[in-house]
Structure formats: C-alpha cells, structure tokens
Write a protein that holds these residues in place. Structure first.
Motif, PDB file in Angstrom:
ATOM      1  N   ARG A 133      27.592  28.768 -41.913  1.00  0.00           N
ATOM      2  CA  ARG A 133      27.144  27.735 -40.924  1.00  0.00           C
ATOM      3  C   ARG A 133      25.950  28.016 -40.130  1.00  0.00           C
ATOM      4  N   SER A 134      25.500  29.618 -40.244  1.00  0.00           N
ATOM      5  CA  SER A 134      24.682  30.249 -39.356  1.00  0.00           C
ATOM      6  C   SER A 134      23.306  29.664 -39.626  1.00  0.00           C
ATOM      7  N   ASP A 135      22.658  29.660 -38.533  1.00  0.00           N
ATOM      8  CA  ASP A 135      21.253  29.370 -38.561  1.00  0.00           C
ATOM      9  C   ASP A 135      20.409  29.857 -39.780  1.00  0.00           C
ATOM     10  N   THR A 136      20.531  31.591 -39.892  1.00  0.00           N
ATOM     11  CA  THR A 136      19.964  32.231 -41.045  1.00  0.00           C
ATOM     12  C   THR A 136      20.441  31.708 -42.311  1.00  0.00           C
ATOM     13  N   HIS A 137      21.628  31.407 -42.615  1.00  0.00           N
ATOM     14  CA  HIS A 137      22.092  30.998 -43.911  1.00  0.00           C
ATOM     15  C   HIS A 137      21.600  29.411 -44.288  1.00  0.00           C
ATOM     16  N   GLN A 138      21.759  28.705 -43.151  1.00  0.00           N
ATOM     17  CA  GLN A 138      21.328  27.186 -43.285  1.00  0.00           C
ATOM     18  C   GLN A 138      19.684  27.164 -43.653  1.00  0.00           C
ATOM     19  N   GLY A 139      18.943  28.148 -42.985  1.00  0.00           N
ATOM     20  CA  GLY A 139      17.520  28.233 -43.347  1.00  0.00           C
ATOM     21  C   GLY A 139      17.281  28.527 -44.671  1.00  0.00           C
ATOM     22  N   TRP A 140      18.251  29.464 -45.173  1.00  0.00           N
ATOM     23  CA  TRP A 140      17.968  29.725 -46.726  1.00  0.00           C
ATOM     24  C   TRP A 140      18.340  28.703 -47.596  1.00  0.00           C
ATOM     25  N   ILE A 141      19.428  28.019 -47.314  1.00  0.00           N
ATOM     26  CA  ILE A 141      19.708  27.004 -48.410  1.00  0.00           C
ATOM     27  C   ILE A 141      18.988  25.776 -48.108  1.00  0.00           C
ATOM     28  N   THR A 142      18.537  25.377 -46.941  1.00  0.00           N
ATOM     29  CA  THR A 142      17.628  24.382 -46.793  1.00  0.00           C
ATOM     30  C   THR A 142      16.314  24.701 -47.356  1.00  0.00           C
ATOM     31  N   GLY A 143      15.731  25.769 -47.499  1.00  0.00           N
ATOM     32  CA  GLY A 143      14.394  26.220 -48.067  1.00  0.00           C
ATOM     33  C   GLY A 143      14.563  26.379 -49.206  1.00  0.00           C
ATOM     34  N   GLY A 144      15.520  26.296 -49.950  1.00  0.00           N
ATOM     35  CA  GLY A 144      15.728  26.721 -51.387  1.00  0.00           C
ATOM     36  C   GLY A 144      16.485  28.109 -51.721  1.00  0.00           C
ATOM     37  N   ALA A 145      17.677  28.198 -52.169  1.00  0.00           N
ATOM     38  CA  ALA A 145      18.238  29.532 -52.280  1.00  0.00           C
ATOM     39  C   ALA A 145      19.372  29.270 -53.499  1.00  0.00           C
ATOM     40  N   ALA A 146      19.653  30.523 -54.138  1.00  0.00           N
ATOM     41  CA  ALA A 146      20.819  30.663 -55.271  1.00  0.00           C
ATOM     42  C   ALA A 146      21.185  31.790 -54.848  1.00  0.00           C
ATOM     43  N   HIS A 147      22.632  31.928 -54.615  1.00  0.00           N
ATOM     44  CA  HIS A 147      23.277  33.044 -54.565  1.00  0.00           C
ATOM     45  C   HIS A 147      24.069  33.085 -55.862  1.00  0.00           C
ATOM     46  N   PHE A 148      23.467  33.683 -57.131  1.00  0.00           N
ATOM     47  CA  PHE A 148      24.069  33.607 -58.313  1.00  0.00           C
ATOM     48  C   PHE A 148      24.966  35.084 -58.363  1.00  0.00           C
ATOM     49  N   VAL A 149      26.125  34.826 -58.980  1.00  0.00           N
ATOM     50  CA  VAL A 149      27.083  35.792 -59.214  1.00  0.00           C
ATOM     51  C   VAL A 149      27.555  35.701 -60.682  1.00  0.00           C
ATOM     52  N   GLY A 150      27.005  36.784 -61.303  1.00  0.00           N
ATOM     53  CA  GLY A 150      27.339  37.169 -62.581  1.00  0.00           C
ATOM     54  C   GLY A 150      28.697  37.312 -62.954  1.00  0.00           C
ATOM     55  N   PRO A 151      29.076  37.185 -64.236  1.00  0.00           N
ATOM     56  CA  PRO A 151      30.452  37.105 -64.796  1.00  0.00           C
ATOM     57  C   PRO A 151      31.047  38.605 -64.453  1.00  0.00           C
ATOM     58  N   PRO A 152      32.200  38.536 -63.731  1.00  0.00           N
ATOM     59  CA  PRO A 152      32.826  39.805 -63.214  1.00  0.00           C
ATOM     60  C   PRO A 152      33.673  40.379 -64.303  1.00  0.00           C
ATOM     61  N   HIS A 153      33.844  41.754 -64.276  1.00  0.00           N
ATOM     62  CA  HIS A 153      34.794  42.574 -65.212  1.00  0.00           C
ATOM     63  C   HIS A 153      36.263  42.223 -64.252  1.00  0.00           C
ATOM     64  N   VAL A 154      36.961  41.749 -64.687  1.00  0.00           N
ATOM     65  CA  VAL A 154      38.349  41.407 -64.080  1.00  0.00           C
ATOM     66  C   VAL A 154      39.754  42.381 -64.579  1.00  0.00           C
ATOM     67  N   THR A 155      40.349  42.815 -63.791  1.00  0.00           N
ATOM     68  CA  THR A 155      41.552  43.567 -64.138  1.00  0.00           C
ATOM     69  C   THR A 155      42.780  42.983 -63.211  1.00  0.00           C
ATOM     70  N   VAL A 156      43.742  42.469 -64.120  1.00  0.00           N
ATOM     71  CA  VAL A 156      44.770  41.895 -63.378  1.00  0.00           C
ATOM     72  C   VAL A 156      45.924  42.981 -63.614  1.00  0.00           C
ATOM     73  N   THR A 157      46.662  43.480 -62.478  1.00  0.00           N
ATOM     74  CA  THR A 157      47.777  44.003 -62.582  1.00  0.00           C
ATOM     75  C   THR A 157      48.913  43.281 -61.715  1.00  0.00           C
ATOM     76  N   GLY A 158      49.876  42.734 -62.448  1.00  0.00           N
ATOM     77  CA  GLY A 158      50.846  41.849 -61.321  1.00  0.00           C
ATOM     78  C   GLY A 158      50.158  40.735 -60.523  1.00  0.00           C
ATOM     79  N   ASP A 159      50.383  40.948 -59.334  1.00  0.00           N
ATOM     80  CA  ASP A 159      49.875  39.956 -58.529  1.00  0.00           C
ATOM     81  C   ASP A 159      48.577  40.384 -57.771  1.00  0.00           C
ATOM     82  N   GLU A 160      48.048  41.597 -58.169  1.00  0.00           N
ATOM     83  CA  GLU A 160      46.843  41.987 -57.695  1.00  0.00           C
ATOM     84  C   GLU A 160      45.930  41.810 -58.582  1.00  0.00           C
ATOM     85  N   ALA A 161      44.462  41.957 -58.086  1.00  0.00           N
ATOM     86  CA  ALA A 161      43.329  42.224 -59.245  1.00  0.00           C
ATOM     87  C   ALA A 161      42.324  42.640 -58.563  1.00  0.00           C
TER      88      ALA A 161
END
Length: 160
Positions: free
Chosen positions: A71-99
């Motif tokens: 909600r911050s002014d900085t973040h809102q400025g980025w997204i209203t000005g045009g922004a993409a937070h691209f998160v690439g596919p992660p390497h995931v390791t699951v062990t029981g209830d932890e990952a």
C-alpha cells in the motif's frame, strides 16, 4: 502386500509429493500478480501471521507490514506507472510439512516507451503447511550484484 499394492502405494506417495511441490510453486507464483494488482491483503496472506520478508533495504515482519509495503506510496507509484514483479519458477524441496524454494525474480519498471529491469534478485523461501495450506514463514531476497549473499541463498536451497 502384493506387488500391485506396493506399486500403487509408491505411486500415490510420488503423486502426493508432486502435488505438494506444485502447491508451493503455485503460492510463490501468485506473489507477482498480487503485488502488481495492488492486492495488499491477499499478498500478505501468503505469509504466516508472523512471517518475515527480508528484501535488502527492508525487513517486514507480519502480514500488516507486508500489506503496508504494497500500500505504500513508493509501491503504488511503481504499479500505477507500469511495473512487473516477475517471479521465475522456483526449485522446491518439500520435507513433510516444511518446504524450501529458491529462484529468481525481476522487478521491471516502465521507463518512457519501454521497460527496464530495476532489480534482479535471488530468493530463498521457507514455507510451512498448516490447516490453511502452505504459507511463507520467511522470504529472503538479495540483489544479484556480485555480492556472495545472493549466491549463498541460491546454493542453500539446492544443496543438501
């Protein structure tokens, strides 16, 4: 137990593991669209109530602080000005209830008639499965600018 029953049990176990890895990857991949749409509460809900997001210049603890960042002014400025937070596919390791998941993200901002990468980051995610499914307990992000911390985060999530 017959051979068919053993094979079926092994197949069910492998399928369950894949489903958990997919659930973690799906949660992580939702981060970019949520923060770019300004969905502060939904983005914060990816974390445990006391979860931590440590991104270089800012450490946020708890959902309220994470939502406040969106909600911050900085973040809102980025997204209203045009922004993409691209998160690439992660390497995931699951062990029981932890990952643990590691991967990359790019913050891309519109600049004039084009776009430029503002930041390329290594990400290390720790997650826990609870009654409401998977939630982030800690996300640590370090800029890929040659310092060893980013490389260490990546190796820490891959190496046994």
């Amino acid at each position: 137990m017959t051979d068919v029953e053993r094979r079926l049990a092994a197949l069910e176990e492998r399928l369950a593991q894949l489903e958990e890895e997919k659930a973690v990857a799906r949660l992580i991949s939702s981060y970019g669209p949520l923060v770019d749409s300004g969905s502060a509460d939904a983005a914060a809900a990816l974390w445990e109530p006391d979860g931590v997001y440590d991104v270089e210049e800012l450490v946020m603890t708890g959902r309220d602080e994470i939502a406040g960042m969106v909600r911050s002014d900085t973040h809102q400025g980025w997204i209203t000005g045009g922004a993409a937070h691209f998160v690439g596919p992660p390497h995931v390791t699951v062990t029981g209830d932890e990952a643990v998941a590691v991967g990359y993200s790019l913050m891309i901002l519109r600049q004039g008639d084009g776009f430029e990468v503002r930041r390329a980051t290594a990400n290390h995610w720790r997650l826990r499965r609870g009654p409401d499914g998977w939630r982030v307990t800690a996300r640590t992000a370090r800029v890929l600018d040659g310092r060893p911390q980013a490389r260490e985060l990546l190796a820490e999530g891959i190496m046994p």
